[in-house]
Design an enzyme around this catalytic site. Structure first.
Site, PDB file in Angstrom:
ATOM      1  N   ASP A 111       0.803  -1.223   0.000  1.00 50.58           N
ATOM      2  CA  ASP A 111       0.000   0.000   0.000  1.00 50.58           C
ATOM      3  C   ASP A 111       0.835   1.271   0.000  1.00 50.58           C
ATOM      4  O   ASP A 111       0.346   2.329   0.422  1.00 50.58           O
ATOM      5  CB  ASP A 111      -0.929   0.014   1.215  1.00 50.58           C
ATOM      6  CG  ASP A 111      -2.211  -0.769   0.968  1.00 50.58           C
ATOM      7  OD1 ASP A 111      -2.965  -0.389   0.058  1.00 50.58           O
ATOM      8  OD2 ASP A 111      -2.453  -1.752   1.681  1.00 50.58           O
ATOM      9  N   HIS A 134     -13.623  -4.160  -0.601  1.00 49.82           N
ATOM     10  CA  HIS A 134     -12.695  -3.919   0.496  1.00 49.82           C
ATOM     11  C   HIS A 134     -13.446  -4.311   1.774  1.00 49.82           C
ATOM     12  O   HIS A 134     -14.028  -5.385   1.830  1.00 49.82           O
ATOM     13  CB  HIS A 134     -12.176  -2.477   0.488  1.00 49.82           C
ATOM     14  CG  HIS A 134     -11.032  -2.267   1.428  1.00 49.82           C
ATOM     15  ND1 HIS A 134     -11.080  -1.373   2.468  1.00 49.82           N
ATOM     16  CD2 HIS A 134      -9.816  -2.870   1.515  1.00 49.82           C
ATOM     17  CE1 HIS A 134      -9.936  -1.432   3.157  1.00 49.82           C
ATOM     18  NE2 HIS A 134      -9.155  -2.329   2.585  1.00 49.82           N
ATOM     19  N   HIS A 177     -10.514 -10.046   0.963  1.00 49.04           N
ATOM     20  CA  HIS A 177     -11.525  -9.127   1.511  1.00 49.04           C
ATOM     21  C   HIS A 177     -12.964  -9.558   1.272  1.00 49.04           C
ATOM     22  O   HIS A 177     -13.871  -9.004   1.911  1.00 49.04           O
ATOM     23  CB  HIS A 177     -11.349  -7.695   0.981  1.00 49.04           C
ATOM     24  CG  HIS A 177     -10.301  -6.907   1.683  1.00 49.04           C
ATOM     25  ND1 HIS A 177     -10.468  -6.419   2.965  1.00 49.04           N
ATOM     26  CD2 HIS A 177      -9.055  -6.526   1.294  1.00 49.04           C
ATOM     27  CE1 HIS A 177      -9.379  -5.772   3.320  1.00 49.04           C
ATOM     28  NE2 HIS A 177      -8.507  -5.823   2.340  1.00 49.04           N
ATOM     29  N   HIS A 198      -3.806 -11.035  -0.629  1.00 51.11           N
ATOM     30  CA  HIS A 198      -3.255 -10.957   0.737  1.00 51.11           C
ATOM     31  C   HIS A 198      -4.254 -11.537   1.723  1.00 51.11           C
ATOM     32  O   HIS A 198      -4.949 -10.824   2.427  1.00 51.11           O
ATOM     33  CB  HIS A 198      -2.841  -9.523   1.104  1.00 51.11           C
ATOM     34  CG  HIS A 198      -3.900  -8.465   0.999  1.00 51.11           C
ATOM     35  ND1 HIS A 198      -4.692  -8.277  -0.106  1.00 51.11           N
ATOM     36  CD2 HIS A 198      -4.307  -7.513   1.887  1.00 51.11           C
ATOM     37  CE1 HIS A 198      -5.519  -7.268   0.090  1.00 51.11           C
ATOM     38  NE2 HIS A 198      -5.314  -6.791   1.302  1.00 51.11           N
ATOM     39  N   ASP A 234       1.117  -7.039   2.491  1.00 51.32           N
ATOM     40  CA  ASP A 234       0.298  -5.898   2.915  1.00 51.32           C
ATOM     41  C   ASP A 234       1.126  -4.832   3.634  1.00 51.32           C
ATOM     42  O   ASP A 234       0.632  -4.146   4.527  1.00 51.32           O
ATOM     43  CB  ASP A 234      -0.877  -6.332   3.792  1.00 51.32           C
ATOM     44  CG  ASP A 234      -2.023  -5.314   3.795  1.00 51.32           C
ATOM     45  OD1 ASP A 234      -1.975  -4.347   3.011  1.00 51.32           O
ATOM     46  OD2 ASP A 234      -2.956  -5.468   4.599  1.00 51.32           O
TER      47      ASP A 234
END
Length: 391
Positions: free
Chosen positions: A24, A154, A195, A216, A324
Site C-alpha cells: 500500500d 474492500h 476481503h 493478501h 500488505d
C-alpha cells in the site's frame, strides 16, 4: 535463524525473487506526502515512516510488486474513481522517476524481462469494487491504464458483492457481480478474492473461467478471521488454477491478536484516526497504546504455519506471498518491513521446504497465474464482445 539458513534463503531469492501480491505504498505516499517524491526520497532510508524503500526491497529479495491502487470505501461514486486514477498516476510517476530500479509490468513476459534486467516489476491492483462505481466501462479503462487485478470488495460491501467484514446482502455475487467477473476474465484482469465473503469467493470460483488470486489472505483454519480463506475454498484452487498469497497482518494470522486489535482500533477512533491510518501522528497513537497494552506478537513462524496449511490443502502450485506492507500499522517480528522476506524463507527451509517449492511460492506461481489469465483473455476476446450490462 542460523546464518547458514539465511544465506540459503538469500540465494533462493536471488534466483526466484518474491512476487508480492499487495503493498500500500501509493496510499501511504498520498497520506504522508501528497504523492511528492521529492518530500519522501525512496532511495534513502524511510524506516521511520514507511515499510518500503529501495534498499529494503533489494534486501528483501523483491522482484515484482503489485502496488495497491487502493482507495477507502468511504469514497464513493466519482470520488472513488478519481482517487483511484490518482493512485494509478502515482505508480506511473514512481516507475518513471526510477527507471533503473522499477519497470512498469503489464504481462507475465514483463515480469520475466524485469527480472532479467535486475529491476523490480511494478504491477497495479485496485483494492475494492467501489473503484469502478458499478461501471464495466470504468473497469475496462482501469485495465487499459495498467491495473491487473481488482479486489472485488474492500471492508464494506459493494452493490454487487459481499465483503468478509460487512453484513451479507447479495449472498455472494449478484447477476451484475457475475458479469464483472466474466468481463475481468475477458480483459485478462485477475479476480482478487481477498476481503470478500466466503460466499463471494465460492460464487466467483463458480463463474470464473480464469485463475483467481487472493492477493493478501491467509488460512481460516489456522486463524479464524473472516478475512481468511476457508479450507473448502483453498481446495478448489487446483481446479481453478488460482493462487492464494498469504498475508503478514498480525490480526489475520495470530488468533491472540484479534481481540487486541479490536481494542487498538477503538482507541484510534477515540483519538480521531481511522484504524488503517499510518501517518506519523496516527502511529504515535498506536505506539502509545502498544506501550500501555503489549500486543501479542506474530513472527515469521506464524506466517509459515499458514503456508504449511495452505500447501497441504491447495498444493504447492497454488500459494504465494502478499505482505500488505504500508497498509497495516503492525507487522510480525522478523517481518517488520519489506526487507524481511529472507527470514520467512529461512523458516520454511528450516521446516524442510525444498528450494524448488520455495521458487514456486515466491515467483513461479504468480507469474504462471498472470500468464494463464492472459491466455484465457485471448480466447474470450476472439468470441465475446465487451459487456455493456449496467450495474
Amino acid at each position: 535463524m542460523t546464518p547458514e539458513l539465511l544465506d540459503r534463503a538469500r540465494a533462493v531469492l536471488r534466483n526466484t525473487p518474491v512476487v508480492d501480491g499487495h503493498n500500500d505504498l501509493p496510499w501511504a505516499m498520498r497520506a504522508q506526502a501528497g504523492y511528492d517524491l521529492d518530500a519522501v526520497d525512496l532511495t534513502a532510508d524511510q524506516s521511520s515512516r514507511l515499510h518500503t524503500d529501495f534498499a529494503r526491497l533489494t534486501a528483501g529479495g523483491v522482484g515484482a510488486q503489485f502496488w495497491s491502487v487502493y482507495v477507502p470505501a468511504e469514497l464513493a461514486g466519482d470520488h472513488a474513481v478519481s482517487a483511484t486514477l490518482e493512485q494509478i498516476d502515482f505508480v506511473r510517476m514512481l516507475t518513471e522517476r526510477y527507471p533503473d530500479r522499477l519497470r512498469l509490468a503489464l504481462t507475465a513476459d514483463d515480469l520475466e524481462q524485469a527480472r532479467a534486467e535486475g529491476r523490480i516489476a511494478s504491477l497495479m491492483g485496485a483494492e475494492g469494487g467501489h473503484s469502478i462505481d458499478c461501471s464495466l466501462a470504468t473497469l475496462r479503462a482501469l485495465h487499459r491504464l495498467g491495473v491487473r487485478y481488482l479486489t472485488l470488495t474492500h471492508n464494506s460491501n459493494v452493490p454487487w458483492a459481499d465483503s468478509a467484514t460487512d453484513e451479507p446482502v447479495a449472498g455472494g455475487l449478484t447477476a451484475f457481480g457475475e458479469e464483472v467477473v466474466r468481463e475481468m476474465n475477458r480483459l485478462g484482469m485477475l479476480v482478487d478474492l481477498s476481503h470478500v465473503s466466503a460466499d463471494t469467493m465460492r460464487a466467483a470460483l463458480r463463474v470464473s473461467e480464469a485463475p483467481v488470486v487472493f492477493s493478501h489472505s491467509s488460512a481460516r483454519a489456522v486463524c479464524d478471521h473472516p478475512r481468511n480463506i476457508p479450507d473448502d475454498v483453498l481446495a478448489q484452487l487446483p481446479a481453478n488454477g488460482g493462487v492464494a498469497m498469504a498475508t503478514f497482518v498480525p490480526k489475520f494470522i495470530l488468533p491472540a491478536a484479534i481481540e487486541w486489535t479490536l481494542a487498538a482500533d477503538a482507541n484510534m477512533r477515540a483519538n480521531g484516526f481511522h484504524p488503517l491510518e499510518t501517518t506519523p501522528a496516527a502511529m504515535d497513537v498506536q505506539r502509545a497504546y502498544e506501550a500501555a497494552h503489549p500486543r501479542p506478537m506474530a513472527t515469521a513462524a506464524t506466517v509459515a504455519d499458514h503456508l504449511d496449511h495452505m500447501r497441504d490443502v491447495a498444493g504447492i502450485d497454488h500459494i504465494g506471498i502478499g505482505g500488505d506492507y504500508d497498509g497495516t500499522a503492525f507487522t510480525p517480528a522478523g517481518l517488520d518491513d519489506v526487507a524481511g522476506y529472507p527470514n520467512l524463507i529461512a523458516e520454511l527451509l528450516h521446516r524442510g521446504w525444498s528450494e524448488t517449492d520455495l521458487g514456486k511460492l515466491t515467483w513461479h506461481n504468480a507469474v504462471r497465474v498472470l500468464r494463464d489469465a492472459e491466455t484465457v483473455a485471448a480466447r474470450l476476446q476472439a468470441t465475446r464482445r465487451p459487456s455493456i450490462m449496467k450495474g
